[in-house]
Design an enzyme around this catalytic site. Structure first.
Site: not given
Length: 171
Positions: A127, A145
């Site tokens: 991330d 995401d």
């Protein structure tokens, strides 16, 4: 044999899935290369931050403190089964409209890309993006995401629009 319409639908699904996976994996590689050992990069007065993180949990690191076998079952095996079932439904549904098809293809692309990360990175997902104002911030996320979140909003908006449409026809 596939009908022309079904073939076009399958091609659209595969293009969306491939585009999401490609964009996600390229940006994760760039994050590994340029952000992994660097301080957080801020844009627009901290509205948008780039910060490398390795997430071995799910959304907002939920489950990162679970035992490894439980994480493997709940964050890899079950999602992979779900994604293959969803792929089958999206490819073979006769009644799914284009809006829902696109949303589910986004979920498939994001889910498959994050699953790939887990499989090749010892159970974690890369991330690197964060947004917010002051202390009101998102968790750290990635392109996969974003695709999944976009799909969620598409489905909610579509459901609201369908409900409005049906209420108009009920009058």
């Amino acid at each position: 044999a596939l009908s022309n319409t079904k073939m076009k639908r399958w091609i659209l699904i595969m293009i969306i899935i491939a585009a999401v996976i490609t964009a996600d994996q390229i940006t994760k590689e760039l994050a590994r290369e340029y952000l992994a050992d660097s301080p957080t990069i801020s844009y627009l007065g901290n509205l948008f931050l780039l910060h490398y993180a390795e997430n071995d949990g799910a959304f907002l690191s939920m489950g990162s403190n679970w035992p490894a076998p439980l994480r493997m079952i709940l964050l890899t095996i079950i999602p992979v089964i779900f994604l293959f079932i969803l792929l089958f439904v999206v490819l073979f549904s006769r009644e799914m409209d284009i809006w829902t098809t696109i949303a589910f293809a986004l979920i498939l692309g994001g889910g498959l890309s994050n699953m790939w990360d887990r499989l090749v990175n010892n159970g974690f997902v890369v991330d690197f993006m964060n947004m917010g104002i002051g202390s009101l911030r998102t968790g750290i996320f990635n392109v996969a995401d974003m695709a999944i979140t976009t799909a969620f909003f598409m489905i909610v908006i579509h459901m609201i629009m369908q409900r409005i449409k049906h209420k108009k026809t009920d009058i």
